[in-house]
Design a protein around this motif. Structure first.
Motif, mmCIF file in Angstrom:
data_model
loop_
_atom_site.group_PDB
_atom_site.id
_atom_site.type_symbol
_atom_site.label_atom_id
_atom_site.label_comp_id
_atom_site.label_asym_id
_atom_site.label_seq_id
_atom_site.Cartn_x
_atom_site.Cartn_y
_atom_site.Cartn_z
ATOM 1 N N GLY A 1 0.900 -1.134 0.021
ATOM 2 C CA GLY A 1 -0.082 -0.006 -0.010
ATOM 3 C C GLY A 1 0.847 1.226 0.181
ATOM 4 N N ASN A 2 0.110 2.322 0.087
ATOM 5 C CA ASN A 2 0.981 3.628 0.173
ATOM 6 C C ASN A 2 2.019 3.686 1.090
ATOM 7 N N PHE A 3 1.491 3.080 2.511
ATOM 8 C CA PHE A 3 2.423 3.155 3.503
ATOM 9 C C PHE A 3 3.785 2.433 3.571
ATOM 10 N N ASN A 4 3.861 1.423 2.483
ATOM 11 C CA ASN A 4 5.052 0.936 2.409
ATOM 12 C C ASN A 4 5.686 0.897 0.904
ATOM 13 N N GLY A 5 4.926 1.846 0.221
ATOM 14 C CA GLY A 5 5.535 2.312 -1.187
ATOM 15 C C GLY A 5 5.318 0.963 -2.039
ATOM 16 N N TRP A 6 4.080 0.244 -1.824
ATOM 17 C CA TRP A 6 3.656 -0.807 -2.385
ATOM 18 C C TRP A 6 4.780 -2.003 -2.621
ATOM 19 N N ASN A 7 5.477 -2.085 -1.523
ATOM 20 C CA ASN A 7 6.465 -2.892 -1.414
ATOM 21 C C ASN A 7 6.282 -4.281 -1.148
ATOM 22 N N ARG A 8 6.382 -5.034 -2.106
ATOM 23 C CA ARG A 8 5.815 -6.648 -1.776
ATOM 24 C C ARG A 8 6.548 -7.491 -0.738
ATOM 25 N N GLY A 9 7.822 -6.785 -0.370
ATOM 26 C CA GLY A 9 8.643 -7.668 0.841
ATOM 27 C C GLY A 9 8.184 -7.123 2.191
ATOM 28 N N SER A 10 7.658 -6.037 2.308
ATOM 29 C CA SER A 10 7.644 -5.113 3.526
ATOM 30 C C SER A 10 6.755 -5.855 4.410
ATOM 31 N N PRO B 1 1.282 -1.947 12.729
ATOM 32 C CA PRO B 1 1.012 -0.994 13.499
ATOM 33 C C PRO B 1 1.115 0.479 12.791
ATOM 34 N N GLY B 2 0.241 1.455 13.358
ATOM 35 C CA GLY B 2 0.554 3.059 12.814
ATOM 36 C C GLY B 2 0.035 3.294 11.604
ATOM 37 N N ILE B 3 -1.029 2.273 11.135
ATOM 38 C CA ILE B 3 -1.997 2.568 9.933
ATOM 39 C C ILE B 3 -3.307 2.436 10.373
ATOM 40 N N GLY B 4 -4.232 3.083 9.693
ATOM 41 C CA GLY B 4 -5.605 3.038 10.102
ATOM 42 C C GLY B 4 -6.282 3.475 8.981
ATOM 43 N N LYS B 5 -7.519 3.922 9.301
ATOM 44 C CA LYS B 5 -8.499 4.382 8.504
ATOM 45 C C LYS B 5 -7.988 5.180 7.211
ATOM 46 N N GLY B 6 -8.619 4.876 6.048
ATOM 47 C CA GLY B 6 -8.159 5.715 4.827
ATOM 48 C C GLY B 6 -6.873 5.103 4.215
ATOM 49 N N GLU B 7 -6.316 4.338 4.430
ATOM 50 C CA GLU B 7 -4.805 3.796 3.955
ATOM 51 C C GLU B 7 -5.441 2.792 2.831
ATOM 52 N N TYR B 8 -4.814 2.798 1.713
ATOM 53 C CA TYR B 8 -4.880 2.164 0.161
ATOM 54 C C TYR B 8 -4.156 1.101 0.449
ATOM 55 N N TYR B 9 -4.603 -0.349 0.095
ATOM 56 C CA TYR B 9 -3.744 -1.296 0.145
ATOM 57 C C TYR B 9 -4.540 -2.586 -1.084
ATOM 58 N N SER C 1 -7.915 -1.373 -2.326
ATOM 59 C CA SER C 1 -8.930 -1.416 -1.203
ATOM 60 C C SER C 1 -8.621 -0.442 -0.255
ATOM 61 N N ILE C 2 -9.543 0.003 0.537
ATOM 62 C CA ILE C 2 -9.220 1.029 1.623
ATOM 63 C C ILE C 2 -9.644 0.635 3.180
ATOM 64 N N VAL C 3 -8.494 0.795 3.960
ATOM 65 C CA VAL C 3 -8.928 0.304 5.388
ATOM 66 C C VAL C 3 -9.909 1.459 5.841
ATOM 67 N N TRP C 4 -11.097 0.779 6.405
ATOM 68 C CA TRP C 4 -12.321 1.785 6.870
ATOM 69 C C TRP C 4 -12.711 1.123 8.132
ATOM 70 N N ASP C 5 -13.487 2.299 9.045
ATOM 71 C CA ASP C 5 -13.861 1.998 10.251
ATOM 72 C C ASP C 5 -15.130 2.656 10.142
ATOM 73 N N ALA C 6 -16.386 2.152 9.590
ATOM 74 C CA ALA C 6 -17.413 3.023 9.419
ATOM 75 C C ALA C 6 -18.090 3.105 10.952
#
Length: 643
Positions: A61-70, A88-96, A126-131
């Protein structure tokens, strides 16, 4: 292999795994997918995906630069096929997405099958979401529980969200869910509809599929807003006392690479053999209903919309294509079942289990089948050998009725039986009478343009069609635009032609539909025995010479009975006599020839008196003037003053 992750730190318990593998975890959406969570005091997101044939799975996702091994995931155990991790450290709104490397070396990036929010197409993440939403529809839900829906009037307004109304038409801007909430509930209330049926709102990559080619089964399409925005729309409809029906598509899914197809390098959600796993009509994949985890995915998806979005009913699309292994296939293109037959036994069991689960958890919700064949027992309870649906679309009525109405009135006398035939099977199932989107696209013409004759006759015929429909047993459904006689066929890339409502003829149709909806809900004879032969009786369906039909709709109390008389020719019938059982006065409570609707105003202005002249096997009769191309509705008004 022992379980790699500590169950105390996982959202998924051994019991969850057991239920999922048995196909009976109807709330698995609370465990699989992405869920904002906290572990050891640290906030983050828990990810879990079913990919039993994967060699390696990671979250990108955006949080790891779309790095497959991260951020690699770990198998939860050695038997469930579930991979999971906490980031840890990622939440609502992250793309993955999930990167999957299969045992066979296949590599792919997939959207999350259980994601509750997706990027707006053509993007596919997909987007992490907590409705989180504060519902205000408690009064509606309480009323829903107070009386079964099948004992009420059900009049449905079918809506395609992307084309009901557009704002900034030149920019092609859709109305958002919240913009719809500001207008649609009020309009449905004004028109006296009881329910809205949304064509599929679930995320779909191709807008032109109208939502019937789904990838994001758990996500309202982000074209129109967030999950909370869709909740707001449902809530607004409920507060306006309008029920919400969703089209649901468990029959097939598209082959887009980011979707469910060939998910983990194998045919996981679909059958491998194209004779069972590929749909020739829609060029899509067919679910493997015999795989327990697939059943859990689908049934939990149905429950999810009822649970999280307070949906009142599900209309299941293309049920016929699920029931028959040879559906749209030639000889040699399908595989018989274990007994050599063409029935899809796994799909039958799935539909029964789906209906049983829905009715177990939400007994005040109803289900509707779009089923176009004579399959027996579609609306019979599962315990009685049926499929367990509450209603079925009456496709035969729709085709026969539209065929009859499209005929020039001069030829209708030769087709009297075509219109009368539906009553022969009207009570074999519990039916909805649909005038749906399928009848006004792809060159089939709009309803008003299907009608024969000159300008006036077209509108008179359409008024007749609607009044005949509301007089016929069964729930009712009208596709948007039909309620004001839109001239254009439905075009999903454009708004309805609301400016046509400035025309008095179109306004007349709209006023009639509004009044028919009010009549339907106010007259017990039209809904109390809607699904029983006790609620209907022909007076005369044999007058082919005049192309006139007359019948009685009956309620629990005889005083509520209504008489319908329909004249399907453009000729006024003077002194037309129909038989009645009770002597006394009769009042006209609706006449499609009323000037209010655009008619010639040949209406009954005072109560009509019966005469002791036998007719139609009844001891009394009424002398009537039948306006051209019209339906009139009469109600008993009381005994003679001198009795």
């Amino acid at each position: 292999m022992t379980e790699i992750q500590n169950d105390a730190q996982s959202l998924i318990t051994p019991f969850d795994v057991e239920l999922f593998k048995s196909g009976t975890h109807y709330h698995i959406y609370n465990k699989l997918g992405s869920h904002v969570a906290e572990r050891d005091g640290e906030k983050g997101t828990f990810f879990a995906v079913w990919a039993p044939n994967a060699k390696e799975v990671s979250v990108i996702g955006n949080f790891n630069g779309w790095n497959r091994g991260s951020h690699t995931m770990q198998p939860r155990d050695d038997h469930s096929g579930i991979w999971e991790t906490f980031i840890p450290g990622i939440g609502k709104g992250e793309y993955y997405k999930y990167f999957i490397r299969s045992m066979n070396g296949y590599e792919v990036e997939k959207g999350d099958p259980y994601a509750i929010h997706w990027e707006t197409p053509p993007n596919t993440g997909s987007i992490v979401w907590d409705a989180e939403y504060d519902w205000k529809d408690a009064a509606w839900l309480g009323e829903r529980k107070s009386k079964p829906a099948m004992e009420k009037a059900i009049s449905v307004y079918e809506v395609h969200i992307g084309s009901w109304r557009r704002v900034h038409e030149e920019e092609g801007h859709f109305m958002t869910y919240r913009e719809l909430a500001a207008e649609l509930p009020e309009y449905c209330q004004f028109m006296n509809f009881t329910h809205v049926e949304f064509m599929p709102v679930m995320e779909h990559p191709f807008y032109g599929s109208w939502g019937y080619q789904l990838t994001g089964y758990f996500a309202p399409s982000s074209r129109f807003g967030t999950p909370e925005d869709f909740m707001f729309l449902v809530d607004a409809l409920h507060q306006a006392n309008i029920g919400v029906i969703l089209d649901w598509v468990p029959s097939h899914f598209p082959t887009d690479q980011h979707g469910l197809g060939y998910f983990d390098g194998t045919h996981l959600y679909e059958h491998e053999d194209p004779r069972k796993g590929f749909h020739p009509d829609w060029k899509s994949s067919i679910f493997n209903y015999g795989r327990n985890e697939v059943k859990a995915f689908l049934i939990s998806n149905a429950v999810y919309w009822l649970d999280k979005f307070h949906i009142d009913a599900l209309r299941v699309d293309a049920v016929a294509s699920m029931l028959y292994l040879d559906y749209s296939r030639n000889e040699g293109e399908w595989i018989p079942n274990q007994y050599g037959g063409r029935e899809n036994l796994e799909a039958i069991d799935f539909l029964k289990e789906f209906n049983s689960a829905v009715h177990k958890y939400y007994p005040d919700v109803f289900t509707v089948a779009e089923e176009s064949t004579a399959w027996p027992g579609v609306t019979q309870p599962v315990f009685n050998g049926g499929l367990g649906f509450d209603m079925k679309w009456m496709m035969g009525w729709m085709h026969d009725t539209l065929s009859y109405f499209q005929k020039d009135p001069v030829y209708r006398s030769y087709h009297q039986g075509q219109l009368a035939f539906s009553i022969h099977y009207a009570f074999s199932e519990k039916f909805t009478l649909p005038l749906s989107h399928d009848e006004v696209v792809y060159g089939k013409n709009s309803l008003i343009n299907k009608m024969p004759g000159d300008y006036w006759q077209q509108f008179a015929n359409l008024r007749m069609l609607y009044a005949y429909m509301f007089g016929h047993p069964g729930a009712k459904l009208i596709f948007m635009g039909g309620e004001f006689a839109q001239r254009h066929e439905w075009r999903h890339d454009f708004s309805l032609d609301w400016d046509e409502n400035l025309n008095p003829s179109h306004q007349g149709i709209q006023k009639l539909v509004k009044d028919l909806n009010e009549l339907y809900q106010s007259q017990p004879a039209l809904y109390e025995k809607n699904f029983s032969g006790e609620g209907f009786e022909w007076i005369d369906n044999q007058d082919a010479t005049n192309s006139v039909f007359s019948w009685v709709r009956k309620g629990n109390d005889e005083k509520d009975n209504l008489i319908f008389i329909a004249n399907f020719t453009p000729t006024v019938r003077e002194n037309y006599r129909i038989g009645v059982s009770k002597p006394g006065y009769y009042e006209e409570i609706l006449n499609t020839d009323n000037l209010r609707y655009g008619g010639c105003d040949l209406i009954l202005r005072e109560n009509l008196e019966s005469y002791p002249i036998p007719k139609h096997r009844r001891g009394h009769s009424l002398p009537l003037v039948l306006p051209a191309l019209s339906v009139i509705v009469l109600r008993y008004a009381g005994e003679f003053d001198w009795l």
